[in-house]
Design a protein around this motif. Structure first.
Motif, PDB file in Angstrom:
ATOM      1  N   MET A   1       0.830  -1.196   0.000  1.00 16.85           N
ATOM      2  CA  MET A   1       0.000   0.000   0.000  1.00 16.85           C
ATOM      3  C   MET A   1       0.874   1.259   0.000  1.00 16.85           C
ATOM      4  N   ILE A   2       1.910   1.279   0.835  1.00 18.73           N
ATOM      5  CA  ILE A   2       2.778   2.461   0.889  1.00 18.73           C
ATOM      6  C   ILE A   2       3.522   2.649  -0.429  1.00 18.73           C
ATOM      7  N   ASN A   3       3.810   1.527  -1.098  1.00 21.17           N
ATOM      8  CA  ASN A   3       4.505   1.592  -2.383  1.00 21.17           C
ATOM      9  C   ASN A   3       3.651   2.321  -3.419  1.00 21.17           C
ATOM     10  N   ILE A   4       2.349   2.069  -3.420  1.00 22.94           N
ATOM     11  CA  ILE A   4       1.438   2.721  -4.365  1.00 22.94           C
ATOM     12  C   ILE A   4       1.376   4.222  -4.080  1.00 22.94           C
ATOM     13  N   ILE A   5       1.306   4.582  -2.819  1.00 24.40           N
ATOM     14  CA  ILE A   5       1.251   6.001  -2.438  1.00 24.40           C
ATOM     15  C   ILE A   5       2.528   6.721  -2.867  1.00 24.40           C
ATOM     16  N   ILE A   6       3.673   6.083  -2.645  1.00 21.85           N
ATOM     17  CA  ILE A   6       4.942   6.702  -3.034  1.00 21.85           C
ATOM     18  C   ILE A   6       5.008   6.887  -4.548  1.00 21.85           C
ATOM     19  N   HIS A   7       4.548   5.883  -5.298  1.00 22.15           N
ATOM     20  CA  HIS A   7       4.571   5.999  -6.760  1.00 22.15           C
ATOM     21  C   HIS A   7       3.642   7.110  -7.255  1.00 22.15           C
ATOM     22  N   LEU A   8       2.468   7.231  -6.641  1.00 27.52           N
ATOM     23  CA  LEU A   8       1.550   8.297  -7.038  1.00 27.52           C
ATOM     24  C   LEU A   8       2.123   9.674  -6.705  1.00 27.52           C
ATOM     25  N   LEU A   9       2.746   9.797  -5.529  1.00 25.50           N
ATOM     26  CA  LEU A   9       3.380  11.067  -5.164  1.00 25.50           C
ATOM     27  C   LEU A   9       4.532  11.398  -6.107  1.00 25.50           C
ATOM     28  N   GLN A  10       5.289  10.377  -6.480  1.00 20.40           N
ATOM     29  CA  GLN A  10       6.410  10.592  -7.391  1.00 20.40           C
ATOM     30  C   GLN A  10       5.902  11.039  -8.766  1.00 20.40           C
ATOM     31  N   LEU A  11       4.803  10.466  -9.223  1.00 15.86           N
ATOM     32  CA  LEU A  11       4.218  10.870 -10.499  1.00 15.86           C
ATOM     33  C   LEU A  11       3.741  12.321 -10.449  1.00 15.86           C
ATOM     34  N   LEU A  12       3.087  12.693  -9.347  1.00 17.59           N
ATOM     35  CA  LEU A  12       2.608  14.071  -9.187  1.00 17.59           C
ATOM     36  C   LEU A  12       3.773  15.060  -9.158  1.00 17.59           C
ATOM     37  N   VAL A  13       4.816  14.735  -8.403  1.00 21.01           N
ATOM     38  CA  VAL A  13       5.983  15.616  -8.320  1.00 21.01           C
ATOM     39  C   VAL A  13       6.678  15.714  -9.669  1.00 21.01           C
ATOM     40  N   ALA A  14       6.739  14.615 -10.426  1.00 22.66           N
ATOM     41  CA  ALA A  14       7.371  14.633 -11.745  1.00 22.66           C
ATOM     42  C   ALA A  14       6.629  15.573 -12.695  1.00 22.66           C
ATOM     43  N   VAL A  15       5.299  15.527 -12.669  1.00 27.90           N
ATOM     44  CA  VAL A  15       4.500  16.414 -13.535  1.00 27.90           C
ATOM     45  C   VAL A  15       4.708  17.878 -13.126  1.00 27.90           C
ATOM     46  N   VAL A  60      14.498  17.954  -5.245  1.00 25.77           N
ATOM     47  CA  VAL A  60      14.928  17.261  -4.025  1.00 25.77           C
ATOM     48  C   VAL A  60      13.853  16.276  -3.566  1.00 25.77           C
ATOM     49  N   ILE A  61      12.596  16.699  -3.595  1.00 26.53           N
ATOM     50  CA  ILE A  61      11.497  15.809  -3.215  1.00 26.53           C
ATOM     51  C   ILE A  61      11.429  14.605  -4.148  1.00 26.53           C
ATOM     52  N   PHE A  62      11.637  14.834  -5.445  1.00 26.63           N
ATOM     53  CA  PHE A  62      11.616  13.749  -6.414  1.00 26.63           C
ATOM     54  C   PHE A  62      12.707  12.720  -6.117  1.00 26.63           C
ATOM     55  N   VAL A  63      13.903  13.186  -5.803  1.00 30.87           N
ATOM     56  CA  VAL A  63      15.009  12.266  -5.495  1.00 30.87           C
ATOM     57  C   VAL A  63      14.714  11.488  -4.207  1.00 30.87           C
ATOM     58  N   VAL A  64      14.186  12.164  -3.197  1.00 36.79           N
ATOM     59  CA  VAL A  64      13.857  11.485  -1.939  1.00 36.79           C
ATOM     60  C   VAL A  64      12.782  10.422  -2.171  1.00 36.79           C
ATOM     61  N   LEU A  65      11.788  10.743  -2.996  1.00 41.83           N
ATOM     62  CA  LEU A  65      10.749   9.760  -3.290  1.00 41.83           C
ATOM     63  C   LEU A  65      11.304   8.590  -4.099  1.00 41.83           C
ATOM     64  N   ALA A  66      12.239   8.858  -4.986  1.00 41.82           N
ATOM     65  CA  ALA A  66      12.847   7.779  -5.764  1.00 41.82           C
ATOM     66  C   ALA A  66      13.634   6.839  -4.862  1.00 41.82           C
TER      67      ALA A  66
END
Length: 74
Positions: A1-15, A60-66
């Motif tokens: 579940m946390i993996n899905i949230i991290i991926h969605l946050l990473q997608l939002l930050v990337a956009v 920085v947020i993108f790298v931390v999420l990655a």
């Protein structure tokens, strides 16, 4: 579940990061984008400064999420 949230946050930050970078390019000369313009140092003020700082923060947020994404994958 946390993996899905991290991926969605990473997608939002990337956009958002792509949008911030495109807004920075739009404020410059087209010749300056390709290196044809004279390299003149000038201080960023107002919206340009805020956009520049937001771009750094998003990167920085993108790298931390990655990194977090790679830690929780498995």
């Amino acid at each position: 579940m946390i993996n899905i949230i991290i991926h969605l946050l990473q997608l939002l930050v990337a956009v958002l990061l792509i949008g911030a970078i495109l807004l920075q390019v739009r404020t410059q000369d087209l010749g300056g984008v390709f290196g044809a313009g004279a390299s003149v140092f000038r201080a960023r003020r107002g919206f340009e400064k805020t956009l520049f700082q937001a771009t750094i923060g998003l990167a920085v947020i993108f790298v931390v999420l990655a990194i977090a994404s790679s830690r929780f994958t498995g």
